[in-house]
Design a protein around this motif. Structure first.
Motif, PDB file in Angstrom:
ATOM      1  N   SER A 231       0.830  -1.198   0.000  1.00  0.00           N
ATOM      2  CA  SER A 231       0.000   0.000   0.000  1.00  0.00           C
ATOM      3  C   SER A 231       0.867   1.251   0.000  1.00  0.00           C
ATOM      4  N   THR A 232       0.590   2.159  -0.907  1.00  0.00           N
ATOM      5  CA  THR A 232       1.301   3.437  -0.953  1.00  0.00           C
ATOM      6  C   THR A 232       0.336   4.590  -0.839  1.00  0.00           C
ATOM      7  N   SER A 233      -0.960   4.308  -0.676  1.00  0.00           N
ATOM      8  CA  SER A 233      -1.971   5.340  -0.495  1.00  0.00           C
ATOM      9  C   SER A 233      -3.163   4.711   0.190  1.00  0.00           C
ATOM     10  N   VAL A 234      -4.026   5.549   0.742  1.00  0.00           N
ATOM     11  CA  VAL A 234      -5.230   5.019   1.389  1.00  0.00           C
ATOM     12  C   VAL A 234      -6.146   4.336   0.375  1.00  0.00           C
ATOM     13  N   PHE A 235      -6.075   4.745  -0.870  1.00  0.00           N
ATOM     14  CA  PHE A 235      -6.912   4.133  -1.899  1.00  0.00           C
ATOM     15  C   PHE A 235      -6.457   2.696  -2.169  1.00  0.00           C
ATOM     16  N   GLU A 236      -5.147   2.516  -2.304  1.00  0.00           N
ATOM     17  CA  GLU A 236      -4.617   1.177  -2.528  1.00  0.00           C
ATOM     18  C   GLU A 236      -4.870   0.291  -1.309  1.00  0.00           C
ATOM     19  N   ALA A 237      -4.717   0.874  -0.123  1.00  0.00           N
ATOM     20  CA  ALA A 237      -4.945   0.102   1.095  1.00  0.00           C
ATOM     21  C   ALA A 237      -6.390  -0.367   1.191  1.00  0.00           C
ATOM     22  N   ALA A 238      -7.321   0.516   0.860  1.00  0.00           N
ATOM     23  CA  ALA A 238      -8.733   0.148   0.918  1.00  0.00           C
ATOM     24  C   ALA A 238      -9.053  -0.939  -0.091  1.00  0.00           C
ATOM     25  N   ALA A 239      -8.496  -0.837  -1.290  1.00  0.00           N
ATOM     26  CA  ALA A 239      -8.745  -1.834  -2.321  1.00  0.00           C
ATOM     27  C   ALA A 239      -8.144  -3.176  -1.952  1.00  0.00           C
ATOM     28  N   ALA A 240      -7.005  -3.173  -1.262  1.00  0.00           N
ATOM     29  CA  ALA A 240      -6.293  -4.401  -0.925  1.00  0.00           C
ATOM     30  C   ALA A 240      -6.720  -4.987   0.413  1.00  0.00           C
TER      31      ALA A 240
ATOM     32  N   HIS B 179      -4.432   0.134 -13.497  1.00  0.00           N
ATOM     33  CA  HIS B 179      -3.935  -0.253 -12.172  1.00  0.00           C
ATOM     34  C   HIS B 179      -5.100  -0.749 -11.301  1.00  0.00           C
ATOM     35  N   PRO B 180      -4.866  -1.647 -10.340  1.00  0.00           N
ATOM     36  CA  PRO B 180      -5.954  -2.116  -9.480  1.00  0.00           C
ATOM     37  C   PRO B 180      -6.716  -1.002  -8.778  1.00  0.00           C
ATOM     38  N   THR B 181      -6.042   0.118  -8.480  1.00  0.00           N
ATOM     39  CA  THR B 181      -6.730   1.239  -7.838  1.00  0.00           C
ATOM     40  C   THR B 181      -7.409   2.147  -8.849  1.00  0.00           C
TER      41      THR B 181
END
Length: 478
Positions: free
Chosen positions: A16-25, A339-341
């Motif tokens: 995770s490098t952002s809250v968006f990526e963290a939420a998606a993952a 990208h996944p995000t």
């Protein structure tokens, strides 16, 4: 409709490098350490809750609701987190996010059974104004009348170079008349059929530009090879001299063909591909005999050779349908990988390309392979990135020599880049802001895009700007 894919932190293969990526993952630990950012939006109006709902991350959605993040926020597509969860089939998440006041409102925004289609994209080299009238190709009486018509026009190619009029400020495709080429063509559709005549220029019927929807009043277009060789070499060379005296010459199609008006570009693409195919297939690959043109240049056959020892032995190519007897088109996929995000895309570059130019990944479709499988294989071979959902965008004929570029927008489920087959010099993820800068030609853009006529440009532009493809709705300069 895209298939539902449930992505977990493991299947995303990313840190995770952002809250968006963290939420998606599903990375709750990262979110807990960045609580001040839980209600932030990206450039498309997506919040971490949107991403968690989109990827079915129930634990993250539960945590965000406990943190009292707003649930009614809509993204640039007008969708709430609840609408995303319902659309992608994450029923447990949708139930948690379902609005208390009107539980059916989101479900009824589109009438049952109705599908809204985005407008088709017509790429350069496509959108021909001609009706091809394929049933005319076997009618010699009609072909004979059309080829001799004073209104018919001929696209001339010499060594596959198009004839262009450079007397104007911007060169135009030159269309020859029947009187200019009559002595070269002769009588190709006369009553007497001579299948042994092989030393004739390749001639292909392209179609008719109808006048008010009526073929009889329209203009027939043909493609004619006028490369100086064969028994008519002297006549062809004289034609070249006459044309050059009028400042009309044969030019390399790159870059000249890329500045034609769209109708002429489409006609040229058809003409060049058909002449190229006829020139490449002058010998039968089954028996080695000379082939001859049939069906107005859209088929080549292997006739018995008069007076030869094997005259009575038919070629095996005369049995059944074989690809070598008909015009060839090579299918190529080209893909904009998201990208996944969903806020970045994957672009790459080859060593031979102009400096700083990046483009979509592409490759030929192999035998026994669907186009969706080709997208997944090519992306993984060239970049190491894994792709799940594949959605068709548009296509583009590419007459160098005879490819059909099929454009897709696809969804990545991994982010780590490995240049597996060494075909690319470099590949990387670019954000929407960086892509918009490149599309607009800004001097500070981190890379350069292919020109607007390329399908790669259109794929990227759709992702970056068109709401139907996930864009922000803001137009970008071609």
């Amino acid at each position: 409709m895209l298939e539902r894919v449930c992505l977990t932190k493991t299947t995303l293969h990313m840190s995770s490098t952002s809250v968006f990526e963290a939420a998606a993952a599903g990375d709750i630990d990262y979110l807990k350490s960045h609580t001040s950012e839980l209600s932030t939006k990206n450039d498309r109006g997506w919040t971490p809750l949107h991403f968690a709902a989109r990827y079915g991350q129930l634990d993250v959605v539960t945590y965000l609701i406990e943190q009292k993040v707003p649930t009614e926020i809509t993204n640039s597509e007008g969708k709430t987190a609840y609408a995303l969860a319902e659309f992608w089939g994450f029923d447990n998440v949708a139930k948690l996010l379902e609005p208390a006041e009107d539980a059916t409102s989101a479900k009824n925004t589109t009438p049952a059974g109705r599908h809204i289609f985005a407008p088709n994209t017509i790429n350069y080299f496509a959108g021909s104004p001609l009706n091809r009238f394929s049933w005319f190709r076997s009618d010699k009486a009609v072909l004979d009348r059309l080829v001799r018509s004073q209104t018919s026009r001929f696209v001339l190619l010499s060594s596959l170079k198009p004839l262009m009029d450079d007397s104007q400020e911007q060169a135009q495709l030159y269309y020859a008349s029947w009187s200019e080429v009559e002595n070269l063509i002769g009588d190709p559709y006369g009553q007497k059929e001579d299948l042994t005549e092989i030393d004739v220029p390749a001639l292909v019927f392209l179609g008719i530009e109808e006048f008010n929807g009526v073929a009889e009043n329209g203009t027939a277009y043909w493609a004619l090879d006028v490369t100086p060789n064969g028994s008519r070499k002297g006549d062809i060379e004289q034609l070249h001299q006459n044309l050059e005296s009028r400042n009309i010459r044969f030019y390399d199609p790159r870059p000249k063909a890329f500045v034609l008006d769209r109708s002429s570009a489409a006609i040229f693409a058809q003409a060049r591909a058909m002449i190229d195919w006829n020139l490449r297939n002058q010998f039968c690959p089954a028996c080695g005999r000379r082939t001859v043109s049939a069906e107005a240049g859209h088929k080549r056959i292997c006739p018995p050779q008069a007076g030869s020892a094997d005259e009575s032995v038919p070629c095996i190519s005369s049995k059944g349908v074989h690809n070598f007897a008909y015009p060839r088109t090579d299918p190529v996929i080209i893909v904009c990988v998201i990208h996944p995000t969903e806020d970045k895309i994957l672009l790459g570059r080859q060593t031979a390309w102009p400096k700083r130019q990046y483009s979509c990944l592409a490759g030929f479709v192999e035998a026994g392979e669907s186009v969706e499988e080709a997208v997944r294989r090519e992306v993984r071979e060239e970049s190491g990135v894994i792709v799940s959902n594949v959605l068709f965008h548009s296509s583009q004929p590419w007459p160098f020599p005879n490819s059909l570029m099929m454009g897709f927008i696809a969804q990545a489920t991994s982010t780590e880049i490995k240049l597996e087959d060494k075909e690319l010099e470099h590949a990387t993820w670019y954000s929407r802001g960086e892509v918009l800068a490149a599309l607009s030609g800004q001097s500070g853009a981190p890379f350069n895009m292919p020109p607007g006529i390329a399908i790669a440009h259109q794929l990227v532009k759709s992702w970056a700007t068109e709401v139907e493809w996930g864009g922000n709705g803001l137009n970008a300069k071609m």
